[in-house]
Design a protein around this motif. Structure first.
Motif, PDB file in Angstrom:
ATOM      1  N   THR A 124     -25.230  19.236 -11.279  1.00  0.00           N
ATOM      2  CA  THR A 124     -26.539  19.258 -10.609  1.00  0.00           C
ATOM      3  C   THR A 124     -26.430  19.736  -9.169  1.00  0.00           C
ATOM      4  O   THR A 124     -27.437  20.123  -8.577  1.00  0.00           O
ATOM      5  N   LEU A 126     -25.349  22.486  -8.293  1.00  0.00           N
ATOM      6  CA  LEU A 126     -25.804  23.888  -8.292  1.00  0.00           C
ATOM      7  C   LEU A 126     -27.332  23.953  -8.215  1.00  0.00           C
ATOM      8  O   LEU A 126     -27.896  24.795  -7.511  1.00  0.00           O
ATOM      9  N   ASP A 127     -27.999  23.067  -8.955  1.00  0.00           N
ATOM     10  CA  ASP A 127     -29.466  23.003  -8.866  1.00  0.00           C
ATOM     11  C   ASP A 127     -29.898  22.686  -7.431  1.00  0.00           C
ATOM     12  O   ASP A 127     -30.852  23.262  -6.922  1.00  0.00           O
ATOM     13  N   LEU A 130     -29.923  25.585  -5.093  1.00  0.00           N
ATOM     14  CA  LEU A 130     -31.070  26.481  -5.295  1.00  0.00           C
ATOM     15  C   LEU A 130     -32.360  25.853  -4.772  1.00  0.00           C
ATOM     16  O   LEU A 130     -33.233  26.546  -4.251  1.00  0.00           O
ATOM     17  N   GLN A 131     -32.451  24.533  -4.889  1.00  0.00           N
ATOM     18  CA  GLN A 131     -33.648  23.858  -4.374  1.00  0.00           C
ATOM     19  C   GLN A 131     -33.754  23.999  -2.854  1.00  0.00           C
ATOM     20  O   GLN A 131     -34.831  23.860  -2.287  1.00  0.00           O
ATOM     21  N   GLY A 134     -33.450  28.865  -2.906  1.00  0.00           N
ATOM     22  CA  GLY A 134     -33.289  29.938  -3.891  1.00  0.00           C
ATOM     23  C   GLY A 134     -34.570  30.296  -4.616  1.00  0.00           C
ATOM     24  O   GLY A 134     -34.628  30.242  -5.838  1.00  0.00           O
ATOM     25  N   PHE A 135     -35.604  30.626  -3.855  1.00  0.00           N
ATOM     26  CA  PHE A 135     -36.900  30.964  -4.464  1.00  0.00           C
ATOM     27  C   PHE A 135     -37.701  31.800  -3.483  1.00  0.00           C
ATOM     28  O   PHE A 135     -37.324  31.955  -2.325  1.00  0.00           O
ATOM     29  N   GLY A 167     -25.301  30.527 -13.843  1.00  0.00           N
ATOM     30  CA  GLY A 167     -25.148  29.191 -13.257  1.00  0.00           C
ATOM     31  C   GLY A 167     -24.207  28.278 -14.013  1.00  0.00           C
ATOM     32  O   GLY A 167     -24.411  27.069 -14.083  1.00  0.00           O
ATOM     33  N   LYS A 187     -27.591  34.548  -5.795  1.00  0.00           N
ATOM     34  CA  LYS A 187     -29.019  34.261  -5.611  1.00  0.00           C
ATOM     35  C   LYS A 187     -29.542  34.900  -4.331  1.00  0.00           C
ATOM     36  O   LYS A 187     -30.612  35.507  -4.319  1.00  0.00           O
TER      37      LYS A 187
ATOM     38  N   ASP B  67     -28.586  19.859 -19.044  1.00  0.00           N
ATOM     39  CA  ASP B  67     -28.116  19.358 -17.751  1.00  0.00           C
ATOM     40  C   ASP B  67     -28.874  19.981 -16.590  1.00  0.00           C
ATOM     41  O   ASP B  67     -28.787  19.506 -15.466  1.00  0.00           O
ATOM     42  N   SER B  68     -29.628  21.048 -16.867  1.00  0.00           N
ATOM     43  CA  SER B  68     -30.435  21.680 -15.821  1.00  0.00           C
ATOM     44  C   SER B  68     -31.648  22.312 -16.482  1.00  0.00           C
ATOM     45  O   SER B  68     -31.542  22.826 -17.603  1.00  0.00           O
ATOM     46  N   ARG B  70     -32.827  25.050 -16.031  1.00  0.00           N
ATOM     47  CA  ARG B  70     -32.637  26.484 -16.236  1.00  0.00           C
ATOM     48  C   ARG B  70     -32.036  26.809 -17.604  1.00  0.00           C
ATOM     49  O   ARG B  70     -31.933  27.972 -17.965  1.00  0.00           O
ATOM     50  N   ARG B  71     -31.575  25.804 -18.334  1.00  0.00           N
ATOM     51  CA  ARG B  71     -30.870  26.092 -19.589  1.00  0.00           C
ATOM     52  C   ARG B  71     -31.795  26.171 -20.810  1.00  0.00           C
ATOM     53  O   ARG B  71     -31.330  26.434 -21.914  1.00  0.00           O
ATOM     54  N   TYR B 172     -38.190  28.631 -13.010  1.00  0.00           N
ATOM     55  CA  TYR B 172     -37.262  27.591 -12.529  1.00  0.00           C
ATOM     56  C   TYR B 172     -37.223  27.578 -10.994  1.00  0.00           C
ATOM     57  O   TYR B 172     -37.189  26.515 -10.370  1.00  0.00           O
ATOM     58  N   GLN B 173     -37.269  28.768 -10.407  1.00  0.00           N
ATOM     59  CA  GLN B 173     -37.288  28.833  -8.942  1.00  0.00           C
ATOM     60  C   GLN B 173     -38.569  28.198  -8.398  1.00  0.00           C
ATOM     61  O   GLN B 173     -38.529  27.452  -7.413  1.00  0.00           O
ATOM     62  N   ASN B 176     -38.065  24.559  -8.747  1.00  0.00           N
ATOM     63  CA  ASN B 176     -37.141  24.060  -7.719  1.00  0.00           C
ATOM     64  C   ASN B 176     -37.842  23.876  -6.383  1.00  0.00           C
ATOM     65  O   ASN B 176     -37.589  22.917  -5.654  1.00  0.00           O
ATOM     66  N   ARG B 177     -38.725  24.809  -6.077  1.00  0.00           N
ATOM     67  CA  ARG B 177     -39.445  24.727  -4.806  1.00  0.00           C
ATOM     68  C   ARG B 177     -40.288  23.448  -4.771  1.00  0.00           C
ATOM     69  O   ARG B 177     -40.340  22.759  -3.748  1.00  0.00           O
ATOM     70  N   ALA B 180     -38.000  20.375  -4.411  1.00  0.00           N
ATOM     71  CA  ALA B 180     -37.572  20.211  -3.020  1.00  0.00           C
ATOM     72  C   ALA B 180     -38.681  19.603  -2.169  1.00  0.00           C
ATOM     73  O   ALA B 180     -38.430  18.829  -1.252  1.00  0.00           O
TER      74      ALA B 180
END
Lengths: 253, 646
Positions: A124, A126-127, A130-131, A134-135, A167, A187, B67-68, B70-71, B172-173, B176-177, B180
């Motif tokens: 996690t 790696l996630d 990106l959080q 990475g966007f 990833g 990324k 696990d993510s 993105r998978r 996914y991006q 993620n935003r 966050a």
């Protein structure tokens, strides 16, 4: 071309009950594996054998089994994703092994990837990188027409080369410093190569790199091991680009 | 009154969605902050919905078993995404995309839903480009398109052979935003095991933390299921190993009707099965049919030599090759829809012309396009697919033709939803492949990505407001409510029941047997006798499973066998319903081929008089036959014709 049968293989594999316990290697024997089978199919057969013998099967991560989801993560005979190039473990086939061989299977080893059980690790981190940036900060709706901003074909292609990263974390596992620079740079490059991503490029590079450092990944010393083991052939020129973006961001601060 | 109310808006087709949007309720920003939404699944539908809902201000909890996020298996889609942009000036339009989708689905989808899908499709491409999706481009810097099966225009946008991956990374991006920002709580390695209803409304889920084994309660004002299809009921499919129908199945058991379960797509271009050690099938993108020609030998003796490995395909001269798709369907040729291409391959192989050791493969040959365009052009278009093929088969497709065979790929059937994408359980929504709504009896290539993102970015964020506007006075859902406790207990009891069987065989043993029954009797060709037989066999294997499965490991630890066991237990039930639905539908349409209903040339023959309806199954309890409800399909804008690609 025609499939053969590997009569006997020895699988020396890392067993670890959970994150807290200490792990160790165990060796299992497996018979009659077709060279046309994938490595993970061999693992399935071994696991079903173990279950029938009353032994806890080996936990490993896998999902799409076509090399794109990035879930599988085995370190095989000292190499992330095993003895073939440009493949993930799920695409590795048994024709790459010899009858009678001992195959050593370990989890990814990195401080930022603690073992959950056996060969399964927690990626996690790696996630989280990106959080951190990475966007592209756009909401759904209210965006311009897709053809409003032309993008040079070469730029789009280079962005795609970097965006191909799945990833999986093989770069981290291959690196003696457990650095995630290839992952981060992929990324940063993907988005920096496109006009849509350039607006936030500087902040993105800064934020992702500091998050990477914070999460316990090591520094990059340019050994190039990551590039060699990357199943998607992400180039280390991306790291050079990340360094440029990072430097630009530092100077303009 | 029927329990089914599709809520299709009044008015002309092209105005329905706009009128509906003007008529439905909206929740104020201050109230959105107080409303919670659970989204299960993080593929194109789930990730895009979770991100968009969080951007609007709702509090979102998102779950995935991987696990993510993105998978999710949307990532494996290769070829592309359709959109009615008409960038190629080839006379594409919203109506043409709508029409192609309705026709491709063999007239078993709702007009209004499909039209809306076509209508929002251009927005998807705009959105993805703004997110930084690196679509293929022309030298002038504008977006490129390719063609796909079943259509006569070029409307498919692509990112090499990794379109699904790139679109999913875009979503996914965006997700993620929002993670966050604290607007989305992400629960990866969590699997939804049941739906919690309070006073008839969906109010939360019970999920298992796959690492610790802990069973947890999560409450929300609405629940969105975006958990994909149930193709793995066939054991071998192009789905990911973990793809499953369990979340949708629990919703079915809690009152959400299941629609058209027998509509399953069999994809014509997969790498053939190599033996009995196989765990999964790999798709070769449909886009390959743009430049590859499908053939088998004309002479049976050549086919037999190929089967014995005594001959190389390149030694068969052109005049001895049967390009059967070009022969049977001259106007669409190699680009006929998936169901047609799959059946044609089966027909040739059943007749003895199959080209691999098992006699279950046909050739997809790039020799001709390499001669015409050069190896470099082909490599630029399909390089990653060719590499994947060579890694799996050890054959170089630049030098010898690929071998392909049909395999289970996608499920058009799924949870029944109304025009708002809400199921028959108030507050429970289903989006993407998990619902039944847009593809009828057969999905066109590059339309799954379109639907997942249409639902998640542009439809659900509007329609869910109409329901939640009436929930603004509902306080935060209390997970200490007795309904949560009861549902949690049912989940725990079932897990313990499975675990305590302590039989002798691993889960895979039963799953493989189920898959074999499904493929043999409920696969590419179905008949009443075989279907009845299948139902009986499924019941028998299920009984054995519940007596003799062995689940090793512990309940309070990562335990992949336990996860699999729960999913396979549901696959037995899903498989049985699938067969039951196939038995009821005594017509051939799209991917559903009943041998009793074929033309003299062996093409699928629909029966519009009797079967122009959606089959909606209602759960009535364990061991009780489900009840069939019918939603009549009304076509006001297209004329039903026998589909022809000749």
């Amino acid at each position: 071309m025609a499939d053969k049968i590997l009569k006997e293989l020895k699988i020396k594999v890392w067993r670890q009950k959970n994150a807290k316990s200490k792990g160790k290697f165990e060796t299992y024997v497996i018979n009659d594996i077709s060279t046309g089978s994938s490595f993970l199919e061999m693992m399935d057969i071994l696991n079903n054998d173990l279950i029938e013998k009353g032994i806890d099967p080996i936990a490993f991560d896998h999902d799409c089994r076509e090399g794109i989801c990035g879930t599988c993560s085995l370190h095989i005979n000292g190499r992330p994703h095993g003895p073939d190039t440009e493949v993930t473990t799920c695409q590795l086939h048994m024709r790459k092994f010899k009858d009678g061989e001992t195959i050593i299977v370990e989890p990814w080893r990195a401080r930022a990837f603690p073992v959950i059980k056996d060969l399964v690790v927690d990626r996690t981190a790696l996630d989280k990188i990106l959080q951190a940036g990475g966007f592209v900060s756009v909401n759904t709706g209210g965006v311009p027409d897709a053809n409003a901003i032309p993008v040079a074909r070469d730029d789009a292609e280079e962005a795609m080369d970097a965006a191909a990263c799945i990833g999986c974390g093989a770069c981290v596992a291959a690196c003696k410093n457990s650095s995630a620079m290839l992952f981060v740079s992929a990324k940063v490059s993907h988005l920096a190569k496109l006009p849509q991503g350039q607006v936030e490029a500087a902040a993105r590079a800064m934020n992702m790199v500091s998050k990477m450092d914070e999460l316990g990944f090591g520094g990059c010393t340019n050994t190039g091991a990551c590039e060699v083991e990357c199943p998607k052939s992400i180039s280390i020129t991306n790291i050079a680009r990340l360094n440029r973006e990072y430097l630009k961001a530092r100077i303009s601060r | 009154m029927s329990i089914l109310n599709s809520k299709i808006p009044e008015g002309p087709l092209a105005e329905k969605w706009n009128r509906h949007k003007s008529a439905i309720k909206v929740v104020s920003p201050a109230n959105k902050r107080k409303l919670e939404i659970i989204v299960v699944g993080t593929g194109l539908g789930g990730a895009s919905a979770a991100a968009s809902l969080a951007e609007l201000g709702y509090k979102v909890k998102t779950f995935c078993y991987q696990d993510s996020p993105r998978r999710a298996h949307s990532i494996a889609a290769q070829g592309g995404i359709n959109a009615a942009k008409n960038y190629q000036n080839d006379n594409d339009s919203v109506f043409r995309l709508f029409y192609d989708t309705i026709k491709g689905g063999d007239y078993r989808a709702r007009e209004a839903n499909v039209y809306r899908l076509a209508e929002v499709s251009p927005n998807i491409i705009d959105q993805c480009v703004a997110q930084g999706v690196p679509f293929g481009r022309e030298y002038g810097g504008l977006l490129d398109n390719r063609s796909f099966g079943g259509v006569l225009v070029s409307r498919t946008f692509y990112a090499r052979g990794q379109t699904g991956q790139q679109l999913l990374i875009g979503a996914y991006q965006a997700l993620n935003r929002q993670i966050a920002k604290g607007n989305v709580e992400m629960y990866s390695r969590h699997e939804m095991l049941d739906l919690v209803k309070i006073d008839g409304k969906a109010r939360g889920i019970i999920a298992r933390d796959l690492v610790s084994g802990e069973i947890k309660r999560f409450g929300a004002h609405a629940v969105v299921v975006a958990t994909g299809g149930y193709g793995n009921v066939f054991f071998l499919s192009t789905n990911a190993m973990g793809s499953n129908g369990s979340a949708a199945w629990q919703c079915y058991k809690k009152g959400a009707l299941m629609a058209n379960p027998c509509f399953v797509q069999i994809h014509p271009t997969c790498i053939p099965v190599h033996g009995d050690q196989q765990s999964k099938l790999t798709l070769m993108s449909e886009s390959l049919r743009n430049d590859g020609r499908v053939w088998v030998p004309k002479k049976k003796e050549d086919a037999e030599k190929l089967q014995r490995g005594e001959m190389h395909p390149n030694d068969i001269p052109d005049e001895d090759r049967d390009f059967y798709l070009e022969r049977r369907y001259p106007s669409y040729g190699n680009l006929v829809p998936r169901d047609v291409a799959s059946r044609a391959a089966k027909e040739r192989c059943d007749a003895g012309y199959g080209v691999n050791g098992e006699g279950k493969a046909v050739f997809l040959d790039f020799k001709y396009s390499i001669e015409r365009l050069g190896k470099d052009v082909i490599a630029a278009r399909y390089g990653n697919l060719f590499q994947m093929y060579e890694k799996i088969t050890d054959v170089d497709p630049y030098k010898a033709p690929m071998m392909i065979y049909p395999a289970i790929h996608y499920t058009m059937g799924g949870t029944w939803v109304d025009y708002n994408l809400m199921t028959t359980v108030p507050g429970l929504y289903s989006i993407g492949e998990a619902n039944f709504s847009d593809h009828g009896a057969n999905r066109l290539g590059a339309s799954a990505l379109m639907q997942g993102l249409a639902d998640g970015y542009f439809i659900l964020p509007y329609t869910i407001g109409d329901y939640l506007a009436d929930e603004i006075m509902t306080p935060k859902i209390d997970v200490k409510a007795p309904e949560f406790a009861e549902t949690e207990k049912a989940v725990t009891d079932r897990i313990e029941k499975l675990y305590n069987i302590k039989g002798s065989k691993p889960v895979d043993y039963f799953h493989k047997r189920l898959g074999q029954v499904m493929w043999d009797h409920v696969g590419m060709a179905r008949n009443a006798e075989g279907l009845k037989e299948a139902i009986k066999m499924i019941q028998e294997i299920r009984e054995e499973f519940w007596k003799d499965v062995r689940i090793p490991g512990e309940l309070d630890n990562l335990n992949p066998e336990l996860e699999k066991a729960g999913r396979v237990a549901d696959f037995f039930d899903i498989g049985e319903l699938l067969a039951r639905d196939a038995l009821d539908r005594n017509e051939s349409c799209g991917g559903h081929f009943r041998e009793e209903s074929a033309t003299d040339e062996g093409e699928a023959k629909r029966n519009d008089e009797k079967f122009t309806y959606v089959s909606c199954w209602e759960y009535k309890g364990e061991g009780v036959e489900p009840v069939l409800h019918k939603e009549d399909l009304v076509f006001e804008n297209v004329k039903l014709t026998q589909r022809s690609y000749k």
